[in-house]
Design an enzyme around this catalytic site. Sequence first.
Site: not given
Length: 372
Positions: A97, A187, A234, A326
Amino acid sequence: MTSLFTPYSMAGTPLANRIVMAPMTRSRNPDCIANALTAQYYAQRASAGLIVTEGTPVTPSGQGYVGVPGIWSQAQVAGWKLVTDAVHAAGGRIFAQLWHVGRMSHSSLQPDGGAPLSASAVPVADSPYSQCFINLPDGSAGRAAPTPPRALETAEVEQLVQAFADAAANAIAAGFDGVEIHAANGYLFEQFLNPNVNQRSDRYGGSRENRARFTLEVVDAAIARIGADKVGIRLAPNGFVFDMRPYEDNEATYLYLAGELSARNIAYLHLSDNGTADGQPHAIDEALLAKFRAAFGPTLILAGKMTGERAQRLVDAGLIDLAGFGQPFISNPDLVRRLREGLALTEPDRDTYYGGDAHGYTDYPLADGSPA
Protein backbone atom coordinates in the site's frame (compact mmCIF):
# COMPACT_ATOMS: atom_id res chain seq x y z
CA MET A 1 -23.52 -19.55 -4.21
CA THR A 2 -19.79 -18.78 -4.33
CA SER A 3 -17.81 -19.75 -1.26
CA LEU A 4 -15.40 -17.26 0.30
CA PHE A 5 -12.89 -20.08 0.43
CA THR A 6 -12.66 -20.97 -3.27
CA PRO A 7 -9.81 -19.66 -5.48
CA TYR A 8 -10.19 -16.40 -7.36
CA SER A 9 -8.26 -14.82 -10.24
CA MET A 10 -7.68 -11.09 -9.72
CA ALA A 11 -6.50 -9.54 -12.98
CA GLY A 12 -4.43 -12.66 -13.59
CA THR A 13 -3.08 -12.91 -10.02
CA PRO A 14 -4.29 -16.23 -8.57
CA LEU A 15 -5.68 -15.96 -5.04
CA ALA A 16 -6.29 -19.00 -2.83
CA ASN A 17 -9.56 -17.55 -1.52
CA ARG A 18 -11.66 -14.40 -1.48
CA ILE A 19 -10.45 -13.11 1.90
CA VAL A 20 -8.19 -10.05 2.04
CA MET A 21 -6.02 -8.94 4.93
CA ALA A 22 -6.67 -5.21 4.97
CA PRO A 23 -3.86 -2.69 5.56
CA MET A 24 -3.15 -1.76 9.18
CA THR A 25 -0.45 0.51 10.58
CA ARG A 26 1.56 -1.28 13.28
CA SER A 27 4.56 1.09 13.76
CA ARG A 28 7.13 -1.63 14.45
CA ASN A 29 9.98 -0.25 12.29
CA PRO A 30 11.76 2.69 13.96
CA ASP A 31 14.32 2.92 11.14
CA CYS A 32 11.55 2.94 8.51
CA ILE A 33 12.82 -0.36 7.05
CA ALA A 34 10.84 -3.62 7.06
CA ASN A 35 12.77 -6.39 8.81
CA ALA A 36 12.66 -10.07 9.77
CA LEU A 37 9.96 -9.44 12.39
CA THR A 38 7.83 -7.71 9.74
CA ALA A 39 8.34 -10.71 7.48
CA GLN A 40 7.29 -13.11 10.23
CA TYR A 41 4.13 -11.10 10.93
CA TYR A 42 2.95 -11.14 7.32
CA ALA A 43 4.00 -14.74 6.63
CA GLN A 44 1.93 -15.90 9.63
CA ARG A 45 -1.13 -14.44 7.85
CA ALA A 46 -0.33 -15.67 4.34
CA SER A 47 -3.39 -17.94 4.23
CA ALA A 48 -5.35 -14.81 3.24
CA GLY A 49 -6.09 -14.80 -0.46
CA LEU A 50 -4.46 -11.37 -0.63
CA ILE A 51 -2.47 -9.34 1.90
CA VAL A 52 -2.33 -5.56 1.56
CA THR A 53 0.50 -4.18 3.65
CA GLU A 54 0.39 -1.36 6.12
CA GLY A 55 0.72 2.03 4.48
CA THR A 56 4.29 2.53 3.28
CA PRO A 57 5.25 6.16 2.60
CA VAL A 58 6.58 6.97 -0.85
CA THR A 59 8.71 9.92 0.33
CA PRO A 60 9.99 11.16 3.70
CA SER A 61 7.39 13.95 3.55
CA GLY A 62 4.66 11.29 3.39
CA GLN A 63 5.15 10.12 6.97
CA GLY A 64 2.58 10.80 9.68
CA TYR A 65 3.46 7.99 12.07
CA VAL A 66 6.78 6.97 13.60
CA GLY A 67 8.00 3.47 12.98
CA VAL A 68 6.37 2.82 9.60
CA PRO A 69 8.43 1.21 6.81
CA GLY A 70 8.83 3.32 3.68
CA ILE A 71 9.58 2.38 0.08
CA TRP A 72 11.64 5.25 -1.34
CA SER A 73 15.16 3.85 -0.75
CA GLN A 74 17.04 0.74 -1.82
CA ALA A 75 17.51 -0.27 1.82
CA GLN A 76 13.72 -0.22 2.17
CA VAL A 77 13.31 -2.27 -1.01
CA ALA A 78 15.70 -4.86 0.45
CA GLY A 79 13.73 -4.90 3.70
CA TRP A 80 10.45 -5.49 1.93
CA LYS A 81 12.09 -8.27 -0.11
CA LEU A 82 12.36 -10.22 3.17
CA VAL A 83 8.60 -9.85 3.56
CA THR A 84 7.57 -10.78 0.03
CA ASP A 85 9.88 -13.80 0.00
CA ALA A 86 8.40 -15.04 3.29
CA VAL A 87 4.80 -14.54 2.16
CA HIS A 88 5.38 -16.22 -1.18
CA ALA A 89 7.15 -19.14 0.50
CA ALA A 90 4.00 -19.58 2.61
CA GLY A 91 1.81 -19.58 -0.52
CA GLY A 92 0.42 -16.06 -0.19
CA ARG A 93 0.02 -13.00 -2.41
CA ILE A 94 0.88 -9.49 -1.24
CA PHE A 95 0.37 -5.93 -2.51
CA ALA A 96 2.19 -2.90 -1.07
CA GLN A 97 0.00 0.00 0.00
CA LEU A 98 1.59 3.25 -1.22
CA TRP A 99 0.97 6.15 1.16
CA HIS A 100 1.33 9.88 1.67
CA VAL A 101 -0.46 11.36 4.67
CA GLY A 102 -0.45 14.95 3.43
CA ARG A 103 -1.51 17.36 6.18
CA MET A 104 -1.92 14.54 8.73
CA SER A 105 1.69 14.90 9.84
CA HIS A 106 3.86 16.76 12.31
CA SER A 107 6.91 18.93 11.72
CA SER A 108 9.01 16.50 13.79
CA LEU A 109 8.40 13.87 11.10
CA GLN A 110 9.05 16.15 8.13
CA PRO A 111 12.38 16.72 6.35
CA ASP A 112 14.22 19.59 8.08
CA GLY A 113 11.28 20.04 10.44
CA GLY A 114 9.17 21.69 7.76
CA ALA A 115 5.42 22.03 7.44
CA PRO A 116 3.41 19.05 6.18
CA LEU A 117 2.24 19.18 2.57
CA SER A 118 -1.37 19.32 1.41
CA ALA A 119 -3.62 20.44 -1.42
CA SER A 120 -4.09 23.77 0.37
CA ALA A 121 -2.95 25.41 3.60
CA VAL A 122 -6.06 24.30 5.51
CA PRO A 123 -5.16 23.02 8.99
CA VAL A 124 -6.78 20.03 10.66
CA ALA A 125 -9.29 21.12 13.31
CA ASP A 126 -8.20 20.25 16.84
CA SER A 127 -9.86 16.98 17.79
CA PRO A 128 -8.97 13.78 19.68
CA TYR A 129 -10.01 11.95 16.50
CA SER A 130 -7.46 13.79 14.30
CA GLN A 131 -3.95 13.12 15.54
CA CYS A 132 -0.68 11.75 14.20
CA PHE A 133 1.79 9.46 16.00
CA ILE A 134 5.18 10.95 16.85
CA ASN A 135 8.17 10.67 19.14
CA LEU A 136 7.25 12.82 22.14
CA PRO A 137 9.75 15.03 24.00
CA ASP A 138 10.09 12.43 26.78
CA GLY A 139 11.27 9.86 24.22
CA SER A 140 8.07 7.83 24.15
CA ALA A 141 5.81 7.49 21.10
CA GLY A 142 2.39 9.04 21.32
CA ARG A 143 -0.30 11.10 19.65
CA ALA A 144 -0.05 14.78 18.79
CA ALA A 145 -2.04 17.34 16.85
CA PRO A 146 -0.86 17.77 13.25
CA THR A 147 1.26 20.80 12.36
CA PRO A 148 -0.56 23.26 10.05
CA PRO A 149 0.30 22.41 6.41
CA ARG A 150 1.44 24.40 3.44
CA ALA A 151 -0.01 24.10 -0.05
CA LEU A 152 1.94 22.12 -2.63
CA GLU A 153 3.14 24.12 -5.61
CA THR A 154 1.88 22.83 -8.97
CA ALA A 155 5.36 21.54 -9.85
CA GLU A 156 5.53 19.75 -6.49
CA VAL A 157 2.28 17.93 -7.25
CA GLU A 158 3.81 16.73 -10.51
CA GLN A 159 6.90 15.57 -8.60
CA LEU A 160 4.73 13.60 -6.20
CA VAL A 161 3.05 11.85 -9.12
CA GLN A 162 6.48 10.63 -10.15
CA ALA A 163 7.33 9.69 -6.55
CA PHE A 164 4.35 7.35 -6.52
CA ALA A 165 5.41 5.88 -9.87
CA ASP A 166 8.93 5.34 -8.53
CA ALA A 167 7.49 3.69 -5.42
CA ALA A 168 5.38 1.36 -7.57
CA ALA A 169 8.50 0.31 -9.46
CA ASN A 170 10.34 -0.16 -6.15
CA ALA A 171 7.51 -2.38 -4.92
CA ILE A 172 7.83 -4.68 -7.92
CA ALA A 173 11.61 -4.75 -7.44
CA ALA A 174 10.94 -5.80 -3.85
CA GLY A 175 8.89 -8.76 -5.06
CA PHE A 176 5.37 -7.49 -4.43
CA ASP A 177 2.58 -8.83 -6.62
CA GLY A 178 1.28 -5.29 -7.06
CA VAL A 179 0.51 -2.03 -5.30
CA GLU A 180 -2.50 -0.37 -3.73
CA ILE A 181 -2.64 3.43 -3.88
CA HIS A 182 -3.91 4.66 -0.53
CA ALA A 183 -6.46 7.30 -1.56
CA ALA A 184 -8.64 6.93 1.55
CA ASN A 185 -8.93 7.85 5.22
CA GLY A 186 -8.33 11.59 5.08
CA TYR A 187 -4.80 11.45 3.65
CA LEU A 188 -3.30 13.35 0.73
CA PHE A 189 -5.56 12.12 -2.08
CA GLU A 190 -8.72 12.89 -0.09
CA GLN A 191 -7.29 16.33 0.65
CA PHE A 192 -7.31 16.94 -3.11
CA LEU A 193 -10.75 15.35 -3.62
CA ASN A 194 -12.52 17.25 -0.84
CA PRO A 195 -13.36 20.91 -1.68
CA ASN A 196 -13.43 21.78 2.02
CA VAL A 197 -9.66 21.24 1.99
CA ASN A 198 -8.79 21.78 -1.69
CA GLN A 199 -8.95 25.52 -2.35
CA ARG A 200 -6.59 25.47 -5.32
CA SER A 201 -7.03 27.58 -8.46
CA ASP A 202 -4.70 25.56 -10.72
CA ARG A 203 -5.62 22.45 -12.71
CA TYR A 204 -5.82 20.40 -9.51
CA GLY A 205 -8.61 22.47 -7.93
CA GLY A 206 -12.15 23.62 -8.52
CA SER A 207 -14.23 21.20 -10.58
CA ARG A 208 -14.82 17.56 -9.70
CA GLU A 209 -12.60 16.51 -12.58
CA ASN A 210 -9.79 18.82 -11.45
CA ARG A 211 -9.98 17.64 -7.84
CA ALA A 212 -9.73 14.04 -9.05
CA ARG A 213 -6.84 14.83 -11.42
CA PHE A 214 -4.03 14.09 -8.94
CA THR A 215 -5.50 10.68 -8.09
CA LEU A 216 -5.91 9.69 -11.73
CA GLU A 217 -2.47 11.01 -12.71
CA VAL A 218 -0.89 8.83 -10.02
CA VAL A 219 -2.87 5.82 -11.21
CA ASP A 220 -1.83 6.46 -14.80
CA ALA A 221 1.83 6.92 -13.83
CA ALA A 222 1.79 3.66 -11.85
CA ILE A 223 0.12 1.83 -14.75
CA ALA A 224 2.80 3.14 -17.12
CA ARG A 225 5.53 1.76 -14.87
CA ILE A 226 4.15 -1.61 -13.72
CA GLY A 227 0.94 -2.36 -15.67
CA ALA A 228 -2.74 -1.93 -14.86
CA ASP A 229 -3.03 -5.54 -13.67
CA LYS A 230 -0.69 -4.72 -10.78
CA VAL A 231 -2.39 -1.49 -9.63
CA GLY A 232 -5.19 -1.28 -7.09
CA ILE A 233 -6.58 1.69 -5.17
CA ARG A 234 -8.32 2.24 -1.85
CA LEU A 235 -11.12 4.81 -1.51
CA ALA A 236 -13.32 5.76 1.44
CA PRO A 237 -16.42 7.38 -0.09
CA ASN A 238 -18.07 7.83 3.31
CA GLY A 239 -14.88 8.21 5.32
CA PHE A 240 -14.85 11.75 6.73
CA VAL A 241 -12.02 10.98 9.14
CA PHE A 242 -9.36 13.52 10.16
CA ASP A 243 -11.61 16.57 9.71
CA MET A 244 -12.67 15.60 6.18
CA ARG A 245 -16.13 17.13 6.31
CA PRO A 246 -18.91 15.95 3.94
CA TYR A 247 -19.54 17.98 0.80
CA GLU A 248 -22.38 18.27 -1.71
CA ASP A 249 -21.04 16.16 -4.56
CA ASN A 250 -19.19 13.61 -2.41
CA GLU A 251 -21.00 10.58 -3.82
CA ALA A 252 -20.84 11.88 -7.39
CA THR A 253 -17.10 12.51 -7.04
CA TYR A 254 -16.40 8.95 -5.96
CA LEU A 255 -18.66 7.41 -8.60
CA TYR A 256 -16.90 9.54 -11.23
CA LEU A 257 -13.59 8.16 -9.97
CA ALA A 258 -14.94 4.61 -10.02
CA GLY A 259 -15.93 4.97 -13.66
CA GLU A 260 -12.56 6.43 -14.63
CA LEU A 261 -10.73 3.66 -12.77
CA SER A 262 -12.89 0.98 -14.38
CA ALA A 263 -12.00 2.34 -17.82
CA ARG A 264 -8.33 1.90 -16.93
CA ASN A 265 -9.01 -1.77 -16.08
CA ILE A 266 -6.94 -1.70 -12.91
CA ALA A 267 -6.63 -4.79 -10.72
CA TYR A 268 -9.13 -3.72 -8.08
CA LEU A 269 -11.02 -1.00 -6.25
CA HIS A 270 -10.88 -1.39 -2.47
CA LEU A 271 -13.61 0.46 -0.57
CA SER A 272 -13.03 1.25 3.11
CA ASP A 273 -16.12 1.13 5.32
CA ASN A 274 -14.31 2.37 8.44
CA GLY A 275 -15.40 5.98 8.09
CA THR A 276 -16.32 8.17 11.03
CA ALA A 277 -16.89 11.86 11.56
CA ASP A 278 -15.98 12.90 15.11
CA GLY A 279 -16.36 9.32 16.20
CA GLN A 280 -19.73 8.73 14.53
CA PRO A 281 -19.93 5.96 11.91
CA HIS A 282 -20.88 6.64 8.30
CA ALA A 283 -21.44 3.22 6.78
CA ILE A 284 -21.36 2.21 3.13
CA ASP A 285 -24.82 0.70 2.79
CA GLU A 286 -25.74 -1.87 0.17
CA ALA A 287 -27.48 0.73 -2.01
CA LEU A 288 -24.26 2.73 -2.34
CA LEU A 289 -22.26 -0.46 -2.79
CA ALA A 290 -24.53 -1.40 -5.70
CA LYS A 291 -23.73 1.93 -7.37
CA PHE A 292 -20.02 1.20 -7.15
CA ARG A 293 -20.60 -2.31 -8.45
CA ALA A 294 -22.35 -0.82 -11.49
CA ALA A 295 -19.64 1.80 -12.05
CA PHE A 296 -16.60 -0.43 -11.59
CA GLY A 297 -16.22 -3.62 -13.61
CA PRO A 298 -13.02 -5.27 -12.31
CA THR A 299 -12.50 -6.74 -8.84
CA LEU A 300 -14.32 -4.90 -6.04
CA ILE A 301 -13.20 -5.26 -2.41
CA LEU A 302 -15.00 -4.03 0.70
CA ALA A 303 -13.30 -3.84 4.11
CA GLY A 304 -14.49 -2.57 7.46
CA LYS A 305 -16.96 -3.93 10.00
CA MET A 306 -16.63 -7.25 8.17
CA THR A 307 -17.82 -10.62 9.46
CA GLY A 308 -17.82 -13.98 7.75
CA GLU A 309 -21.60 -13.86 7.42
CA ARG A 310 -21.64 -10.36 5.94
CA ALA A 311 -18.82 -11.22 3.54
CA GLN A 312 -20.60 -14.32 2.26
CA ARG A 313 -23.89 -12.42 1.83
CA LEU A 314 -22.26 -9.62 -0.18
CA VAL A 315 -20.33 -12.05 -2.39
CA ASP A 316 -23.49 -14.11 -2.97
CA ALA A 317 -25.36 -10.94 -3.94
CA GLY A 318 -22.65 -10.07 -6.45
CA LEU A 319 -21.99 -6.75 -4.71
CA ILE A 320 -18.32 -7.52 -4.01
CA ASP A 321 -15.72 -10.01 -5.18
CA LEU A 322 -13.40 -10.03 -2.18
CA ALA A 323 -13.94 -9.28 1.52
CA GLY A 324 -11.36 -7.42 3.58
CA PHE A 325 -10.74 -8.07 7.27
CA GLY A 326 -8.53 -5.80 9.36
CA GLN A 327 -8.40 -6.06 13.14
CA PRO A 328 -9.44 -9.74 13.28
CA PHE A 329 -6.20 -10.58 11.44
CA ILE A 330 -4.14 -8.90 14.19
CA SER A 331 -5.07 -11.49 16.80
CA ASN A 332 -6.02 -14.39 14.51
CA PRO A 333 -3.14 -15.20 12.16
CA ASP A 334 -5.16 -18.23 11.00
CA LEU A 335 -8.32 -16.17 10.45
CA VAL A 336 -9.15 -17.92 7.17
CA ARG A 337 -9.28 -21.31 8.87
CA ARG A 338 -11.29 -19.95 11.80
CA LEU A 339 -13.87 -18.42 9.46
CA ARG A 340 -14.06 -21.54 7.32
CA GLU A 341 -14.51 -23.89 10.29
CA GLY A 342 -16.60 -21.55 12.46
CA LEU A 343 -13.96 -21.40 15.20
CA ALA A 344 -13.94 -18.74 17.91
CA LEU A 345 -11.93 -15.58 17.28
CA THR A 346 -9.34 -14.18 19.68
CA GLU A 347 -9.92 -10.55 20.67
CA PRO A 348 -6.97 -8.26 19.91
CA ASP A 349 -5.14 -6.26 22.57
CA ARG A 350 -5.62 -2.65 21.50
CA ASP A 351 -2.77 -1.48 23.73
CA THR A 352 -0.30 -3.28 21.44
CA TYR A 353 -1.63 -2.02 18.11
CA TYR A 354 1.08 0.63 17.62
CA GLY A 355 4.78 0.41 18.44
CA GLY A 356 6.56 -2.08 20.64
CA ASP A 357 8.07 -5.43 19.75
CA ALA A 358 6.86 -8.96 19.03
CA HIS A 359 4.29 -8.81 21.83
CA GLY A 360 0.88 -8.24 20.31
CA TYR A 361 2.42 -8.58 16.86
CA THR A 362 3.75 -12.08 16.16
CA ASP A 363 2.91 -13.90 19.40
CA TYR A 364 -0.83 -14.55 18.89
CA PRO A 365 -1.38 -18.34 18.80
CA LEU A 366 -3.29 -20.41 16.29
CA ALA A 367 -6.76 -21.71 17.08
CA ASP A 368 -5.35 -24.91 18.61
CA GLY A 369 -3.10 -22.89 20.92
CA SER A 370 0.13 -23.64 19.09
CA PRO A 371 2.49 -20.84 17.96
CA ALA A 372 1.73 -19.26 14.59
